[in-house]
Enzyme design. Structure first.
Site, short mmCIF file in Angstrom:
data_model
loop_
_atom_site.label_atom_id
_atom_site.label_comp_id
_atom_site.label_asym_id
_atom_site.label_seq_id
_atom_site.Cartn_x
_atom_site.Cartn_y
_atom_site.Cartn_z
N LYS A 76 0.86 -1.18 0.00
CA LYS A 76 0.00 0.00 0.00
C LYS A 76 0.90 1.23 0.00
CE LYS A 76 -3.92 1.92 2.62
NZ LYS A 76 -4.82 1.70 3.78
N SER A 151 -9.70 1.69 2.93
CA SER A 151 -8.83 2.48 2.08
C SER A 151 -7.80 1.66 1.31
CB SER A 151 -8.08 3.50 2.94
OG SER A 151 -7.24 2.85 3.88
N SER A 175 -9.94 -0.72 7.09
CA SER A 175 -9.35 -0.51 5.76
C SER A 175 -8.64 -1.72 5.16
CB SER A 175 -8.38 0.67 5.80
OG SER A 175 -9.09 1.88 5.81
#
Lengths: 483, 101, 478
Positions: A76, A151, A175
């Protein structure tokens, strides 16, 4: 080749059936071919990946390997990766090349993993749909019109489409778990403090935890083994010994007591999801688990408390982005005030600004007690609910989200509706407990996730249950059409 | 019920050093008002005897020995900076008098 | 109307740790800009603070030194505001739970009066960087070397009533932190900084007046001047029928004035909250006692002991006890001259200090060593030389002209104690001054001073004044 598990890939690499370079090329080619449909990567590190792959081949030749040597991964874009752009999905860090490496990514690098690239995400991990990214929204491989969740939406989409075998995510209020659920993955947010936060750009420091996102519990367990551990650079990292999470995957579920919090099966839960959860319960009972209804009475207050605490911490954490030492700086500032207000005003997206303002308000003079302090007290009530529950049960099970993934552009206009996506995932962050989401089937072609919440440092229990469930089901092995 | 006016938003935005275009003040006001009313739910419980929880862990802070480990990396760090000179970060003139906080 | 001044001080003491409070970067003063600012000090994305144990130890040490209560649990909080020398957009400080709660310092004024000044709290915090306002094409340069250097902020009660008291408090605290070896307390380099909260009120009034906070006072002398200026300014404002505005004012030492920086209305809303990156600091008695065991004798204790053991008056005892080097010099001298403590103290606070100050020397570098001073005093006490001649000897010692006895012999400074010799001199003087003899005989006994003066002049000070006096009395009354 691209759908094989880490264990299978590692075996093939060690047997030299395939080289690390060849394997890496397979995934780089898939990224090249499919990511235009998904937009799951912000940065592709193809050159670096091939160098790392060559080194991994050397290590295999020298017999100096780990179970992760030569296995590709995507991080990420919230994790600082040395000499690689680390944007956090934000314009304000669009030009930020990190001068240092996050502890967790460094561990995986040392274990011999190959970095394919950095994945798209909601700006600074704020969002549940991946629509809040400076780099554009991400599409769900199961339905390109739909969001992948957020997210960690880029990581979820990339793993679900087999553009990478595994990926890392971060979870502040769901997330990892929510996008895992929307994309048919197994994702785990470990106990707070289990994985070092050093080099993971902070959203809400007391809630943030990194974790693996994979297509199976087994892959997640292998990755977690190497991500976890104490770090002197993170004062909140825990000294608790790291277990081998793969060692207990095959334990029997006989006698395991699973708690079902009645508050999580509420009016928000859609029928499509509820039915699938019931099926999971039947399967788990068949495997020997016992079910027990429990109560977590303050659950309803989780989201309200979270949407004070997280913004409050973020308002302070994001103050460092001021256009002075790195990152975006507005053109021709009139004075210092203008430099700050415009660099930040132009550099941050709407949701980030919204949360900074909510947090600023909640901490400001005259409101602190009514909002922030009160929310912290509620946080304790929520943690205490869990403490009581674990006197009677080993694990708590709930839906991961009230609904399956929704259409892109659907709820961007109303922040509150978006916030409700996280109502089942937030409590584990507030309490600091480990929680996992695993595939539980499909409704109208869209994946559904089930959440398991464990007591502190009981990651092994969560992975054991998920793995056992995955031995008798094949939801997690489904492949989205067109990939 | 809390309602945030455009003036409130202006004040909060200033505290947070965020430039909000004039035509967006209203919608931010509405959104923040909605959020604040959503979080109001925390007031439905009496918490007078509850100790606030700032961390998920009920632990003491671990401390570091007093050793210098870091080396000079100015060049590396300042490569990232928008504007530097003579090793200093440059900002528009600070009009406020020298302040020692 | 008569006004009373009320002063409270906030002192920032920079702790003498090797590394920063929250990072492992060096704290050395005077390094090239930004060469000692690591990723943590710069507030880079993703980095985290880790607290320096030595800073905690030093803060506890200070807490014990001011007789304060050490909090078993203290918490770091974030103080949020935007300023270019504050890289994270917040300063890590302590707010609701400081490491030291309460405490006091006893101060001694010139006239020997003792006063106890209460200390509200002492908390740990990180320093900010520095803004350099020289002209960089009309811009300000930021040096973050100092960012995250450990500070203890010592907050006093509003217990001081004059600039003199404020200075005495500051000096006492300054000595204490140096005694404790927790800070070099160098005011020029900014490792001992003071903000003063000043207000005035009509004498007899118990409510505090509106206060102003004066910042940027970086010497003892300026503290006095700044406070005196501010007090006068406030009294003028009140006498004109106006009100004091609660505000922060900056002291300008060049113009010797304070001027407004910002008012309370413009004051920042700091939005303090517990730092989520840092768990509470938990300290137990074991930790505290281990530090207590390493404490040196504190100035206060030394002061008490000097009074009891050496029978020194309060002022002398206090002055010596509050200066590490002087206190050591004093005790070294006493070792050579056991029963002369009082004379030693007088000589030290007189001649010795005057010479040290004149030549701007460190006590340790002074050419008159403790054994010299002890011998000099011995020679006064055994009547070898007079007190006055001793000053000449001291000067010679200072100029490294030899040992005490050597100087006395070489310069022929030995006191004349032979009666016949003195009588001879006196006889001559009486003969040459009939007018003054007459005056004495008609009752002006004070005129004897004139005769003593004459004798001393003739003997170049080598006669013993008491002896001269005795002989004169007898002879003049004949």
């Amino acid at each position: 080749m691209h759908t094989k598990s880490i264990k299978e890939l590692s075996k093939l690499l060690h047997k030299k059936t395939i080289s690390c370079v060849e394997l890496t090329k397979i995934f780089l080619e898939r990224m090249e071919k499919y990511d235009s449909k998904l937009n799951s990567f912000i940065t592709v590190t193809d050159e670096l990946a091939l160098i790392q792959a060559k080194n991994a081949d050397k290590r295999i030749a020298e017999n100096k390997t780990t179970p992760l040597t030569g296995i590709p991964i995507a991080h990420k874009d919230l994790f600082c990766t040395k000499d690689i752009k680390t944007s956090c999905g934000s314009k304000i860090l669009d030009n930020f090349i990190s001068p240092y490496e996050a502890t967790m990514t460094n561990k995986l690098k040392q274990a011999g993993m190959i970095l394919l690239g950095k994945t798209n995400m909601d700006e600074f991990a704020m969002g549940s749909s991946n629509e809040n990214s400076f780099y554009g929204h991400v599409c769900n491989p199961w339905n390109l019109q739909n969001v992948p969740g957020g997210s960690s939406g880029g990581s979820a989409a990339a793993v679900a489409a087999y553009l990478t075998p595994v990926a890392t995510g971060t979870d502040t209020g769901g997330s990892i778990r929510q996008p895992a659920s929307y994309c048919n993955l197994t994702g785990i947010k470990p106990t707070y403090g289990r994985i070092s936060r050093f080099g993971m750009v902070a959203f809400a420091s007391s809630l943030d935890q990194a974790g693996p996102m994979a297509t199976s519990a087994e892959d997640a367990a292998i990755l977690l083994n190497h991500m976890s551990g104490f770090d002197v650079q993170d004062s909140t990292s825990m000294q608790e010994p790291v277990l081998d999470y793969t060692a207990t995957l095959n334990n029997s579920l006989k006698g395991v007591t699973i708690g079902l919090p009645k508050e999580y099966f509420d009016e928000n839960l859609t029928t499509g999801v509820a039915v699938k959860i019931d099926n999971v319960l039947t399967e788990l009972e068949r495997l020997g688990a016992k079910l027990k209804e429990i109560t977590l009475p303050h659950s309803k207050l989780s989201a309200p408390a979270y949407y004070i605490i997280a913004p409050a911490e973020c308002s302070s954490n994001l103050a460092r982005f001021d256009g002075v030492r790195y990152g975006y700086r507005c053109k021709n500032p009139l004075d210092l005030e203008d430099l700050y207000a415009r660099s930040r005003g132009e550099g941050f997206g709407d949701e980030v600004k919204r949360r900074i303002m909510v947090g600023t308000y909640a901490l400001s003079s005259g409101y602190y007690d009514a909002y922030y302090l009160k929310a912290q007290k509620i946080r304790r009530l929520i943690a205490d609910d869990f403490k009581r529950a674990y006197e009677d049960v080993d694990i708590i099970l709930s839906p991961t989200t009230p609904t399956p993934s929704f259409a892109i552009g659907n709820s961007s206009q109303t922040p509150i509706e978006m916030y409700l996506n996280d109502i089942y995932t937030i409590p584990a962050n507030l309490a600091g407990l480990p929680a996992l989401s695993m595939p539980a089937g499909f409704t109208e072609g869209l994946p559904i996730g089930v959440q398991l919440i464990g007591n502190y440092f009981k990651e092994a229990n969560l992975l054991n249950i998920a793995h056992q469930y995955q031995q008798v089901t094949d939801w997690h092995q489904q492949i989205p059409e067109g990939f | 019920m809390t309602t945030l006016s455009e003036q409130d938003i202006r004040k909060i935005a200033h505290l947070a050093r965020l430039q909000i275009p004039k035509d967006e003040l209203k919608v931010h006001g509405e959104n923040l008002t909605k959020i604040l009313n959503f979080v109001e739910a925390i007031n439905t419980v009496d918490t007078s005897d509850i100790k606030p929880m700032a961390h998920p862990q009920n632990l003491a802070q671990r401390l570091r020995e007093d050793e210098v480990i870091e080396t000079n990396q100015r060049e590396l760090f300042q490569k990232l900076a928008p504007l530097t000179e003579a090793g200093l970060y440059l900002v528009p003139k600070v009009i406020n008098n020298t302040e020692e906080e | 109307m008569e006004f009373e001044t009320v002063i409270g001080l906030e002192v920032h003491v920079q702790l003498a740790t090797k590394s920063k409070l929250f990072s492992a970067a060096a704290t050395t003063f005077g390094a090239e800009p930004n060469t000692q600012a690591c990723a943590i000090d710069l507030g880079m994305p993703g980095v985290l603070p880790v607290t320096n144990k030595e800073a905690i130890r030093m803060a506890v040490k200070l807490g014990l030194g001011i007789d304060g209560e050490i909090n078993y649990e203290s918490v770091f909080a974030r103080k949020n505001y935007f300023y270019p020398d504050l890289p994270k957009g917040y300063q890590i400080s302590q707010y609701e739970l400081p490491i030291v709660k309460g405490g006091h310092l006893d101060i001694y004024l010139e006239d020997g009066t003792k006063k106890t000044i209460g200390i509200t709290r002492a908390h740990l915090e990180e320093d900010a960087g520095k803004s350099l306002h020289e002209d960089f094409h009309g811009m300000t340069g930021i040096d973050l070397n100092r960012a995250s250097t450990p500070l203890v902020e010592v907050v006093s009660e509003p217990d001081m009533r004059s600039a003199e008291e404020a200075v005495a408090y500051l000096k006492t605290l300054h000595t204490l932190v140096r005694h404790l070896e927790i800070s070099d307390a160098n005011m020029q380099e900014g490792s001992f900084r003071c903000d003063a909260n000043v207000s005035v009120r009509p004498r007899g009034e118990t409510k505090l007046g509106t206060r102003t906070e004066i910042k940027n006072i970086n010497s003892f002398r300026f503290v006095e001047k700044a406070i005196n200026y501010e007090v006068e300014r406030q009294i003028n404002v009140l006498n004109n029928g106006d009100k004091i505005t609660q505000e922060t004012r900056l002291y300008d030492s060049e113009k010797n004035e304070t001027r407004s920086m910002r008012s309370k209305e413009e004051a920042e809303d700091y939005r303090y909250f517990p730092d989520p990156d840092l768990l509470p600091i938990i300290i137990d008695d074991l930790f505290i006692d281990a530090i207590r065991d390493t404490l040196p004798e504190l100035p206060q204790q030394k002061f008490q002991r000097f009074q009891q053991e050496y029978k020194l008056p309060a002022y002398e005892a206090n002055t010596l006890a509050n200066n590490i080097e002087l206190a050591k010099y004093f005790e070294d001298t006493v070792r050579h001259a056991k029963n002369s403590a009082k004379s030693i103290a007088n000589w030290m606070l007189g001649e010795l200090t005057a010479h040290i100050n004149r030549d701007n020397l460190e006590t340790i570098a002074c050419p008159v060593k403790p054994q010299h001073l002890a011998m000099l005093i011995k020679r006064i006490e055994d009547n070898t030389i007079s007190g006055k001649i001793a000053k000449t000897v001291f000067e010679a010692l200072w100029n490294k002209e030899g040992e005490v006895d050597e100087i006395i012999a070489n310069k022929g400074l030995k006191q004349i104690t032979d009666n016949t010799e003195i009588e001879k001199i006196i006889d001559t003087i009486i003969k040459n001054n009939p007018k003054q003899v007459e005056q004495f005989k008609t009752g002006n006994e004070k005129i004897i001073g004139y005769f003593i003066g004459q004798v001393m002049q003739t003997t170049q000070g080598k006669a013993n004044p008491k002896q001269v006096n005795d002989i004169l009395q007898t002879k003049l009354k004949d």
